[in-house]
Design an enzyme around this catalytic site. Structure first.
Site, PDB file in Angstrom:
ATOM      1  N   ASP A  50     -10.439   4.758  -1.701  1.00 22.55           N
ATOM      2  CA  ASP A  50     -11.102   3.647  -0.833  1.00 22.55           C
ATOM      3  C   ASP A  50     -12.643   3.719  -1.048  1.00 22.55           C
ATOM      4  O   ASP A  50     -13.038   4.981  -1.203  1.00 22.55           O
ATOM      5  CB  ASP A  50     -10.902   3.993   0.708  1.00 22.55           C
ATOM      6  CG  ASP A  50      -9.458   3.696   1.026  1.00 22.55           C
ATOM      7  OD1 ASP A  50      -8.697   3.049   0.234  1.00 22.55           O
ATOM      8  OD2 ASP A  50      -9.134   4.061   2.281  1.00 22.55           O
ATOM      9  N   ASP A  76       0.812  -1.171   0.006  1.00 21.39           N
ATOM     10  CA  ASP A  76       0.189  -0.094  -0.059  1.00 21.39           C
ATOM     11  C   ASP A  76       0.954   1.308  -0.022  1.00 21.39           C
ATOM     12  O   ASP A  76       1.831   1.469   0.748  1.00 21.39           O
ATOM     13  CB  ASP A  76      -0.743  -0.160   1.307  1.00 21.39           C
ATOM     14  CG  ASP A  76      -2.293   0.845   0.995  1.00 21.39           C
ATOM     15  OD1 ASP A  76      -2.310   1.290   0.058  1.00 21.39           O
ATOM     16  OD2 ASP A  76      -2.804   0.968   1.904  1.00 21.39           O
TER      17      ASP A  76
END
Length: 398
Positions: free
Chosen positions: A229, A171
């Site tokens: 997200d 990430d």
């Protein structure tokens, strides 16, 4: 694409005629994928983040999730990866520089947890970052220092290999602004370290679509995030769907998948109709399917959504093209993709606030099956849909 669309709106009726000719028959030729032999179909599993986020993550949460995947039948439906997201790490690295788990929340260690997951017939995944700090350090006040992989890429890869990791979520987490890293080069560095390991590890990268990774990530990773997200609201689901329309040609088998983020089925304010619509589009997108809720506490409806074998088959079927948006207008969208048996999968989506009928006319003669009703529905590509609902249809040549 040759097509004609006529919309005839009424008080609660939206009728759309769509004729798709050369578009659905065209097969894109993406760049070669990462040659690690993994993720031949979109990966499926469970990820801890949407369920417990950061500070509530423990080894018991992960064990219970593995148990529930096995006991509910989701494992057998294809949900095979159990991925531990951010916040598993101790506050600092060990004296030798190696990563170590939080001793209170993971007292038995990561290798022991991976062994347990494997004992349930599942595969084990873990989270790391290319920079110096994780997302939770920045966004959740996670009390740690130096637990990113920057400067430890080989050591971390070898640690994951030793622990029995099968899947790495890597990430970005501000590594450009904090550490001055270049996205492509940083992700390539860990790719090369994973390639040197004896253990095969699926490589999932996440930089939220900022640098259009679909244009460069196929030789770098097995899957790459295409958006920021996804949240458990209809507005977030719909916004994420809209962002997939432009990236479809870059996804495909073997081993290179656009990732519109983890599933939010069973979370937030999503209704049963919205969850099925969410899952329907993800299936036609050949998206990775990662449940992000407590699988032991799923309602019967949400379990049926996640475990719909016919919908999962559509997701796992790649016949040269990820699903594309065929038409869109006020209150509706139509998505479709070819299937390997010569048919098509079609999603009719009501994005409006009133009940509507959405119909599509696809060239050819078809038998049509409704994959949520689990029944054949004749020859018309049409459905009456409540607000924010979708029909997932399989068209088989007659």
């Amino acid at each position: 694409m040759d097509h004609a669309i006529t919309a005839k709106p009424k008080t609660s009726l939206l009728l759309i005629f769509l004729v798709v000719l050369t578009w659905l028959l065209s097969v894109p030729v993406p760049t070669p994928a990462l040659a690690n032999g993994l993720a031949g179909t979109p990966p499926m599993g469970w990820n801890s983040w949407n369920q417990v986020r950061c500070h509530d993550l423990t080894e018991d949460v992960v064990r219970r999730a593995a148990d529930a995947l096995a006991d509910t039948g989701l494992r057998d439906a294809g949900y095979e990866y159990v991925v531990v997201d951010d916040c598993w790490q101790a506050a600092t690295r060990a004296a030798d520089g190696s990563l170590q788990p939080d001793p209170k929340r993971f007292p038995h260690g990561i290798a022991d947890l991976a062994d347990y997951v494997h004992s349930r017939g599942l595969l084990f995944g873990i989270y790391a970052v290319p920079g110096s700090r994780t997302c939770a350090m920045a966004n959740d006040a996670y009390p740690a220092s130096g637990i990113g992989s920057l400067g430890h890429e080989r050591q971390d890869a070898e640690t994951f290999d030793r622990w029995g990791v099968d899947y790495l979520k890597y990430d970005w987490c501000y590594a450009d602004t904090v550490d001055g890293l270049d996205r492509k080069a940083a992700f390539e560095k860990m790719r090369d370290e994973l390639a040197a390991l004896p253990r095969p590890i699926v490589y999932a990268i996440s930089e939220y679509g900022v640098s259009s990774p679909w244009t460069w990530a196929r030789p770098v990773a097995n899957l790459w995030r295409t958006t920021d997200d996804l949240f458990a609201t209809w507005d977030s689901v719909l916004a994420t769907i809209d962002r997939q329309a432009a990236v479809a040609v870059h996804s495909g088998s073997p081993g290179g998948w656009n990732d519109p983020d983890m599933l939010q089925v069973g979370n937030g304010t999503l209704t049963a109709d919205e969850s099925r619509a969410h899952f329907s589009v993800w299936a036609v997108l050949n998206a990775p399917l990662f449940a992000g809720t407590d699988p032991a506490k799923l309602s019967g409806t949400d379990l049926a959504t996640l475990g719909n074998a016919e919908a999962i088959t559509v997701d796992q079927d790649f016949a040269g093209s990820q699903g594309r948006r065929l038409a869109a207008g006020p209150g509706y969208q139509v998505w479709g993709k070819p299937l390997s048996d010569g048919g098509f999968a079609v999603v009719l989506l009501n994005t409006g606030s009133t009940t509507a009928t959405v119909s599509a006319v696809i060239p050819g003669a078809w038998n049509v099956r409704d994959l949520w009703a689990h029944r054949d529905v004749g020859t018309a590509v049409s459905a009456s849909l409540r607000p924010h609902a979708a029909a997932l249809l399989k068209l088989t040549p007659r």
